[in-house]
Design an enzyme around this catalytic site. Structure first.
Site, PDB file in Angstrom:
ATOM      1  N   SER A  47       0.818   3.406   1.505  1.00 40.94           N
ATOM      2  CA  SER A  47       1.032   3.895   3.740  1.00 40.94           C
ATOM      3  C   SER A  47       2.853   2.483   3.403  1.00 40.94           C
ATOM      4  CB  SER A  47       0.409   3.833   4.220  1.00 40.94           C
ATOM      5  OG  SER A  47      -1.226   4.526   4.044  1.00 40.94           O
ATOM      6  N   HIS A  50       5.430   5.222   2.641  1.00 42.54           N
ATOM      7  CA  HIS A  50       5.489   6.777   3.341  1.00 42.54           C
ATOM      8  C   HIS A  50       6.182   5.906   4.477  1.00 42.54           C
ATOM      9  CE1 HIS A  50       3.709   9.525   1.180  1.00 42.54           C
ATOM     10  NE2 HIS A  50       1.746   8.837   1.428  1.00 42.54           N
ATOM     11  N   CYS A  83      -7.547  -2.340   3.642  1.00 40.44           N
ATOM     12  CA  CYS A  83      -6.516  -0.638   3.984  1.00 40.44           C
ATOM     13  C   CYS A  83      -6.896  -0.387   2.289  1.00 40.44           C
ATOM     14  CB  CYS A  83      -5.997  -0.877   4.397  1.00 40.44           C
ATOM     15  SG  CYS A  83      -4.641   0.490   3.126  1.00 40.44           S
ATOM     16  N   HIS A 119       0.536  -3.567   6.453  1.00 37.88           N
ATOM     17  CA  HIS A 119      -0.713  -3.691   7.266  1.00 37.88           C
ATOM     18  C   HIS A 119      -2.314  -3.915   6.538  1.00 37.88           C
ATOM     19  CE1 HIS A 119      -0.469   0.323   4.431  1.00 37.88           C
ATOM     20  NE2 HIS A 119      -2.038   0.430   5.059  1.00 37.88           N
ATOM     21  N   CYS A 130       0.778  -1.121   0.296  1.00 38.13           N
ATOM     22  CA  CYS A 130       0.811  -0.264  -0.044  1.00 38.13           C
ATOM     23  C   CYS A 130       1.132   1.358   0.366  1.00 38.13           C
ATOM     24  CB  CYS A 130      -0.854   0.174   1.299  1.00 38.13           C
ATOM     25  SG  CYS A 130      -1.846   1.618   0.814  1.00 38.13           S
TER      26      CYS A 130
END
Length: 372
Positions: free
Chosen positions: A48, A51, A175, A68, A46
């Protein structure tokens, strides 16, 4: 039998920011009270996580195991765990749900006071006792750390799903898909016959397109500088796709003019401040803009406050507004009943050993990658 024992398995370890993942043998401790240990079957890559790799999330402490968005099977449970048993199929929740706090019991929020996101630090503090590698403790990420063959999570940070659920594509419900789809269904509450624009046609943006279509939007405009995404966006529900580079004026101004006053719903799925001000593209009287993308640390946005005076609304959406414990099992059931197709969102399926290749595909802006 592995119950109560330390498990040795493979994991993609991030030793420090901006370095490639290292596939290592790690030791996974048995679950403590109120924890479950999960065998991860499939995990999505993902934005994220990217990041996190770049060290742009305050929640990330290196060395760590990222990830996640996943699905797996309960291997063992700790003391006092009541809602899970070995063999249960589960989806980890990066946004836990204790189901008791004032946020969990309020229908206006899908946060929980135990969440590390948005609240005062969260009560599920990152542990360094679950994973060790080469004698060094590794930190958890987002309560889940799914780039590992096994992980341990608090029982608040997982939800049991249908025993018949296929353990592959539904990792995206953890997610990316839920975030985009729910931003249209729950956060914006897109109305039948409405006009929508989705900025950014990655996995989250495409899911937002699917949500707009499911809600009955009549006109859905996909906006991206990568025209290679347009065919899939149209297949999933976009009625038109446009490239901002084709115009000599701001794309928000183009949309404002094309729609004669602005769109009813605008979704920012990129995380860039220059597209977050796309609120200008929403209808001046009743337009709603939803920010979904995660911006870089220290970013700020600015715009003329007068644009709100006529009636525009600016909102944000985290995990699509879904309460994990309540909604994820229903989303899995909807998938099993073919109410939406997650298969079309996945462009590559790679083994864990090729996680670095998966991240390069993500950075190229072309892919949704599933690790199996």
């Amino acid at each position: 039998l592995t119950t109560g024992q330390v498990i040795k398995c493979r994991a993609a370890v991030s030793w420090q920011a901006n370095e490639p993942f290292s596939i290592e043998e790690v030791e996974v401790a048995p679950p403590e009270a109120h924890e479950i240990r999960i065998k991860i079957v499939a995990a999505g890559i993902c934005g994220s996580d990217e990041h996190g790799v770049r060290g742009e999330l305050k929640e990330v402490t290196f060395p760590t195991i990222l990830g996640h968005e996943a699905v797996g099977i309960v291997e063992s449970i700790g003391e006092e765990v009541k809602d899970f048993k070995p063999g249960d199929k589960v989806i980890p929740l990066f946004m836990p749900q204790c189901e008791k706090c004032f946020l969990c019991t309020d229908p206006r929020s899908n946060l929980c006071i135990t969440s590390l996101i948005g609240g005062p630090g969260g009560l599920l503090a990152p542990k360094s006792s679950t994973f060790t590698c080469k004698g060094k403790p590794l930190n958890l990420f987002a309560n889940t750390s799914t780039f590992s063959e096994y992980t341990v999570v608090d029982e608040k940070a997982a939800v049991k799903i249908d025993d018949q659920a296929p353990l592959d594509n539904i990792a995206l419900i953890g997610c990316g898909f839920s975030t985009g789809y729910g931003s249209a269904i729950n956060t914006a509450k897109v109305k039948p016959g409405s006009t929508c624009a989705v900025f950014g046609l990655g996995g989250v943006g495409l899911a937002a397109v699917m949500g707009c279509k499911a809600a009955g939007a009549a006109h859905i405009i996909g906006v991206d500088i990568n025209t290679g995404k347009f065919d899939l966006a149209k297949e999933l529900g976009a009625t038109e796709c446009i490239n901002p580079k084709d115009f000599d004026k701001p794309i928000s101004q183009v949309l404002l003019e094309q729609t004669g006053g602005g769109l009813e719903f605008v979704f920012e799925c990129i995380g860039k401040t220059d597209t977050m001000v796309s609120i200008n593209a929403s209808n001046f009287a009743f337009g709603t803009t939803v920010i979904i993308g995660i911006s870089a640390p220290g970013s700020t946005i600015s715009f003329d406050p007068m644009i709100f005076l006529t009636g525009r609304t600016l909102k944000s959406s985290l995990f699509g507004g879904w309460k994990g414990k309540e909604s994820v099992p229903k989303l899995v059931t909807d998938y099993m009943e073919q109410k939406f197709d997650l298969n079309k969102l996945i462009t590559h399926r790679l083994p864990l050993e090729k996680i670095n290749e998966g991240f390069e595909l993500l950075r190229s802006g072309k892919s949704t990658v599933l690790l199996k």
